[in-house]
Design an enzyme around this catalytic site. Structure first.
Site, PDB file in Angstrom:
ATOM      1  N   ASP A   1     -29.576 176.534   2.034  1.00 10.53           N
ATOM      2  CA  ASP A   1     -29.324 177.137   0.720  1.00 10.53           C
ATOM      3  C   ASP A   1     -28.499 178.415   0.793  1.00 10.53           C
ATOM      4  O   ASP A   1     -28.677 179.334  -0.011  1.00 10.53           O
ATOM      5  CB  ASP A   1     -30.659 177.422  -0.014  1.00 10.53           C
ATOM      6  CG  ASP A   1     -31.481 176.159  -0.184  1.00 10.53           C
ATOM      7  OD1 ASP A   1     -30.883 175.082  -0.351  1.00 10.53           O
ATOM      8  OD2 ASP A   1     -32.727 176.260  -0.138  1.00 10.53           O
TER       9      ASP A   1
ATOM     10  N   LYS B   1     -23.603 176.808   0.725  1.00 13.72           N
ATOM     11  CA  LYS B   1     -22.620 175.956   1.428  1.00 13.72           C
ATOM     12  C   LYS B   1     -21.733 175.197   0.438  1.00 13.72           C
ATOM     13  O   LYS B   1     -20.523 175.158   0.572  1.00 13.72           O
ATOM     14  CB  LYS B   1     -23.347 174.930   2.331  1.00 13.72           C
ATOM     15  CG  LYS B   1     -24.138 175.565   3.460  1.00 13.72           C
ATOM     16  CD  LYS B   1     -24.877 174.525   4.266  1.00 13.72           C
ATOM     17  CE  LYS B   1     -26.014 173.847   3.540  1.00 13.72           C
ATOM     18  NZ  LYS B   1     -27.132 174.718   3.172  1.00 13.72           N
TER      19      LYS B   1
ATOM     20  N   GLY C   1     -29.761 170.047  -1.437  1.00 14.35           N
ATOM     21  CA  GLY C   1     -29.472 170.320  -2.846  1.00 14.35           C
ATOM     22  C   GLY C   1     -28.282 171.252  -2.842  1.00 14.35           C
ATOM     23  O   GLY C   1     -28.408 172.421  -2.472  1.00 14.35           O
ATOM     24  N   HIS C   2     -27.118 170.740  -3.173  1.00 11.08           N
ATOM     25  CA  HIS C   2     -25.867 171.493  -3.046  1.00 11.08           C
ATOM     26  C   HIS C   2     -25.268 171.761  -4.420  1.00 11.08           C
ATOM     27  O   HIS C   2     -24.908 170.834  -5.139  1.00 11.08           O
ATOM     28  CB  HIS C   2     -24.879 170.708  -2.165  1.00 11.08           C
ATOM     29  CG  HIS C   2     -25.297 170.647  -0.720  1.00 11.08           C
ATOM     30  ND1 HIS C   2     -24.610 169.964   0.250  1.00 11.08           N
ATOM     31  CD2 HIS C   2     -26.352 171.223  -0.086  1.00 11.08           C
ATOM     32  CE1 HIS C   2     -25.221 170.130   1.413  1.00 11.08           C
ATOM     33  NE2 HIS C   2     -26.281 170.886   1.238  1.00 11.08           N
TER      34      HIS C   2
ATOM     35  N   GLN D   1     -28.641 171.636   5.140  1.00  7.57           N
ATOM     36  CA  GLN D   1     -29.663 172.504   5.736  1.00  7.57           C
ATOM     37  C   GLN D   1     -28.996 173.665   6.486  1.00  7.57           C
ATOM     38  O   GLN D   1     -27.959 174.117   6.055  1.00  7.57           O
ATOM     39  CB  GLN D   1     -30.606 171.717   6.665  1.00  7.57           C
ATOM     40  CG  GLN D   1     -31.529 170.753   5.935  1.00  7.57           C
ATOM     41  CD  GLN D   1     -30.867 169.444   5.533  1.00  7.57           C
ATOM     42  OE1 GLN D   1     -30.300 168.775   6.374  1.00  7.57           O
ATOM     43  NE2 GLN D   1     -30.933 169.077   4.275  1.00  7.57           N
TER      44      GLN D   1
HETATM   45  P1  GDP Z   1     -26.503 175.121  -0.452  1.00  3.62           P
HETATM   46  O1  GDP Z   1     -27.654 174.204  -0.255  1.00  3.62           O
HETATM   47  O2  GDP Z   1     -26.218 175.943   0.759  1.00  3.62           O
HETATM   48  O3  GDP Z   1     -25.271 174.451  -0.973  1.00  3.62           O
HETATM   49  O4  GDP Z   1     -26.948 176.177  -1.570  1.00  3.62           O
HETATM   50  P2  GDP Z   1     -27.753 175.865  -2.937  1.00  3.62           P
HETATM   51  O5  GDP Z   1     -26.821 175.252  -3.885  1.00  3.62           O
HETATM   52  O6  GDP Z   1     -29.026 175.169  -2.655  1.00  3.62           O
HETATM   53  O7  GDP Z   1     -28.181 177.323  -3.348  1.00  3.62           O
HETATM   54  C1  GDP Z   1     -27.256 178.336  -3.547  1.00  3.62           C
HETATM   55  C2  GDP Z   1     -27.432 178.875  -4.981  1.00  3.62           C
HETATM   56  O8  GDP Z   1     -26.762 180.113  -5.103  1.00  3.62           O
HETATM   57  C3  GDP Z   1     -26.797 177.977  -6.014  1.00  3.62           C
HETATM   58  O9  GDP Z   1     -27.524 178.104  -7.220  1.00  3.62           O
HETATM   59  C4  GDP Z   1     -25.399 178.535  -6.179  1.00  3.62           C
HETATM   60  O10 GDP Z   1     -24.838 178.261  -7.449  1.00  3.62           O
HETATM   61  C5  GDP Z   1     -25.670 180.006  -6.022  1.00  3.62           C
HETATM   62  N1  GDP Z   1     -24.588 180.801  -5.391  1.00  3.62           N
HETATM   63  C6  GDP Z   1     -23.746 180.449  -4.401  1.00  3.62           C
HETATM   64  N2  GDP Z   1     -22.994 181.511  -4.040  1.00  3.62           N
HETATM   65  C7  GDP Z   1     -23.378 182.547  -4.808  1.00  3.62           C
HETATM   66  C8  GDP Z   1     -22.996 183.934  -4.872  1.00  3.62           C
HETATM   67  O11 GDP Z   1     -22.167 184.431  -4.130  1.00  3.62           O
HETATM   68  N3  GDP Z   1     -23.664 184.701  -5.786  1.00  3.62           N
HETATM   69  C9  GDP Z   1     -24.618 184.202  -6.618  1.00  3.62           C
HETATM   70  N4  GDP Z   1     -25.216 185.030  -7.466  1.00  3.62           N
HETATM   71  N5  GDP Z   1     -24.996 182.919  -6.574  1.00  3.62           N
HETATM   72  C10 GDP Z   1     -24.392 182.106  -5.681  1.00  3.62           C
HETATM   73  P1  IMO Z   2     -29.653 172.383   1.809  1.00  2.00           P
HETATM   74  O1  IMO Z   2     -28.626 171.425   2.376  1.00  2.00           O
HETATM   75  C1  IMO Z   2     -33.409 174.474   2.403  1.00  2.00           C
HETATM   76  C2  IMO Z   2     -36.571 172.271   4.468  1.00  2.00           C
HETATM   77  C3  IMO Z   2     -37.803 171.839   3.670  1.00  2.00           C
HETATM   78  C4  IMO Z   2     -38.841 171.897   4.774  1.00  2.00           C
HETATM   79  C5  IMO Z   2     -38.094 171.405   5.994  1.00  2.00           C
HETATM   80  C6  IMO Z   2     -38.302 169.922   6.290  1.00  2.00           C
HETATM   81  O2  IMO Z   2     -29.727 172.396   0.341  1.00  2.00           O
HETATM   82  O3  IMO Z   2     -29.461 173.737   2.417  1.00  2.00           O
HETATM   83  P2  IMO Z   2     -37.397 167.693   5.160  1.00  2.00           P
HETATM   84  O4  IMO Z   2     -37.532 167.176   3.766  1.00  2.00           O
HETATM   85  O5  IMO Z   2     -35.980 167.885   5.595  1.00  2.00           O
HETATM   86  O6  IMO Z   2     -38.191 166.895   6.151  1.00  2.00           O
HETATM   87  O7  IMO Z   2     -38.089 169.153   5.115  1.00  2.00           O
HETATM   88  O8  IMO Z   2     -36.718 171.628   5.722  1.00  2.00           O
HETATM   89  N1  IMO Z   2     -35.291 171.798   3.892  1.00  2.00           N
HETATM   90  C7  IMO Z   2     -34.414 172.619   3.295  1.00  2.00           C
HETATM   91  N2  IMO Z   2     -34.493 173.934   3.004  1.00  2.00           N
HETATM   92  N3  IMO Z   2     -32.297 173.786   2.118  1.00  2.00           N
HETATM   93  C8  IMO Z   2     -32.187 172.474   2.436  1.00  2.00           C
HETATM   94  O9  IMO Z   2     -31.046 171.783   2.296  1.00  2.00           O
HETATM   95  C9  IMO Z   2     -33.303 171.823   3.003  1.00  2.00           C
HETATM   96  N4  IMO Z   2     -33.551 170.547   3.399  1.00  2.00           N
HETATM   97  C10 IMO Z   2     -34.756 170.561   3.952  1.00  2.00           C
HETATM   98  O10 IMO Z   2     -38.060 172.740   2.627  1.00  2.00           O
HETATM   99  O11 IMO Z   2     -39.201 173.235   5.023  1.00  2.00           O
HETATM  100 MG    MG Z   3     -29.523 173.791  -1.131  1.00  2.00          MG
END
Ligand code: GDP
Ligand code: IMO
Ligand code: MG
Length: 422
Positions: free
Chosen positions: A13, A16, A40-41, A223
């Site tokens: 998270d 990415k 979750g991207h 991840q």
């Molecule tokens: P990922 O799994 O690495 O793709 O990240 P996620 O999408 O799960 O979580 C990142 C969250 O932060 C999302 O809600 C993005 O829209 C938000 N986000 C990404 N970059 C920034 C930033 O520079 N500032 C803020 N405030 N939010 C951001």
């Molecule tokens: P993105 O790509 C954050 C965490 C789960 C749990 C552990 C194992 O959005 O960054 P799993 O379901 O993979 O067997 O769970 O890994 N986890 C993540 N945490 N971002 C993710 O993906 C994750 N995918 C799995 O919360 O701790």
């Molecule tokens: Mg994510």
């Protein structure tokens, strides 16, 4: 130009997807290389939020090719929903989205097994319950079903019948759960086959041919480093390799194909699920980061645990992945803090260590430095010089102490909130 890789440098998270979307404008092909619908991207464009679990985050750029590599475990139901959602938004998928014939299929039995295991365990992992562990276990046990297998009725019937029988035995006898009707699983596969038959290819061959033709390729990690099954905080990890080795294995590319490795790095740190987290902030500041940063899982909606930036962790991420460039994300979220802490080392058994231990992380105490914070909202800054001096110092401190060149800063969720750092 060689391929570039975007890897999460912490516990996932990191932002990415936002950066994959940003890079994609100059890229021809975007490839997911591991994980599954546990990811979750999130990409935000002009106020509209798009969340991807399987389809690469470059899909919003018209004409770009998106690929699910062999290292991914594919949940047909999630993928079909995702394709439908995009098509309903008027985004063309067919003709520019391909799936590896060697990627493994993840079925409802894997999800049921994941959930039952979580209930049964003495130490909960806090998985996403998306069936990831069981699907990768089947792959290692050599009883998995690959996407290419679903086009051969005999192989499919034999393997699937065996797998359903085995999983049902576990579900009924070990976990006292309802067994699965094979018809339901066959029906899902049949729907999937109808939709994706033209999308399934040998992606390793496709990618190597594309490289020979001078195409630009971006590998999208899911991840992050510390969730890696080998290098992360085992057993509180996922079941794949988000690190650079996984990028090669999960696509069939080799080390000489890679030119740059971006470590996508949050300006603080978050973790979802269980497991050690030395710099976790409990209380008011943790709550402020969660609220301001919108730190709730994009897949499960669970609140993310928040903490201070961790240098021993990032240095290890650099070494394991060979990160060449850092993207520092969510710097805007830190505005308003008087003092910002950074862990520069750990104390383990009374001794200071500057590395990330592979099995003793739950015993370490972080050693912090404190840097001055800044009040200003920085989300409208468009270059490094526009940042308040304290924010510049914070970013430069991380660059210097991590040993990773700071290349980009993200100061908001929108595509436009990104600038280069020289
Ligand atoms: P990922 O799994 O690495 O793709 O990240 P996620 O999408 O799960 O979580 C990142 C969250 O932060 C999302 O809600 C993005 O829209 C938000 N986000 C990404 N970059 C920034 C930033 O520079 N500032 C803020 N405030 N939010 C951001
Ligand atoms: P993105 O790509 C954050 C965490 C789960 C749990 C552990 C194992 O959005 O960054 P799993 O379901 O993979 O067997 O769970 O890994 N986890 C993540 N945490 N971002 C993710 O993906 C994750 N995918 C799995 O919360 O701790
Ligand atoms: Mg994510």
């Amino acid at each position: 130009m060689g391929c570039i890789v975007a890897i999460g440098a912490q516990w996932g998270d990191e932002g990415k997807a936002k950066m994959i979307d940003y890079f994609s404008k100059d890229i021809d092909i975007i490839v997911r290389y591991q994980g599954g619908a546990n990811a979750g991207h999130t990409v935000v464009v002009d106020g509209v939020k798009h969340v991807f679990h399987l389809i690469p985050s470059g899909i919003l750029h018209e004409g770009k090719i998106c690929i699910i590599g062999n290292g991914v475990v594919v949940d047909p139901e999630v993928l079909l929903d995702e394709i439908e959602l995009l098509e309903n938004k008027g985004i063309q998928v067919e003709g520019r989205f391909f799936i590896s014939d060697a990627a493994h299929i993840l079925l409802p039995i894997h999800k049921a097994f994941d959930e039952a295991m979580e209930e049964f365990r003495s130490h909960k992992i806090g998985t996403t319950k998306r069936g990831i562990g069981p699907a990768y276990s089947d792959k290692c046990l050599r009883i998995g079903i690959r996407v290419g297998d679903i086009f051969d009725e005999d192989i499919l019937y034999e393997r699937l019948s065996f797998d359903i029988k085995l999983k049902n035995l576990y579900l009924e006898k070990v976990f006292s759960k309802q067994p699965f009707a094979p018809e339901k699983i066959f029906e899902i596969i049949s729907r999937f086959r109808d939709k994706v038959s033209k999308m399934v290819i040998n992606t390793a061959h496709y990618l190597h041919t594309a490289i020979d033709a001078g195409k630009k390729i971006l590998l999208e990690g899911a991840q992050g480093f510390a969730l890696d099954i080998d290098h992360g905080t085992y057993p509180f990890v996922t079941s794949s390799n988000p690190t650079i080795g996984g990028a090669l294995l999960g696509t069939g590319l080799n080390i000489f194909d890679i030119e740059k490795i971006y470590g996508i790095t949050k300006a603080y740190i978050t973790r979802v699920g269980e497991g050690p987290f030395p710099t976790e902030i409990k209380g008011e500041i943790g709550e402020m980061l969660r609220t301001k940063g919108g730190e709730f899982g994009a897949t499960t909606g669970r609140p993310r645990r928040c903490g201070w930036f961790d240098l021993p962790l990032i240095r290890q991420a650099r070494r394991i992945n060979g990160i060449t460039d850092m993207v520092l994300t969510k710097l805007d979220v830190l505005s308003g803090l008087k003092v910002i802490k950074i862990a520069i080392a750990y104390k383990l058994n009374g001794k200071e260590i500057d590395y990330f231990p592979s099995s003793q992380l739950h015993r370490v105490e972080p050693v912090y430095v404190e840097l001055p914070g800044w009040e200003e909202d920085i989300s409208s800054c468009t270059c490094f010089d526009e940042l308040p001096k304290a924010a510049q110092n914070y970013a430069r401190y991380i660059e210097r102490e991590s040993g990773i060149k700071l290349s980009l800063i993200s100061n908001g969720a929108e595509r436009k909130n990104t600038f280069k750092v020289s």
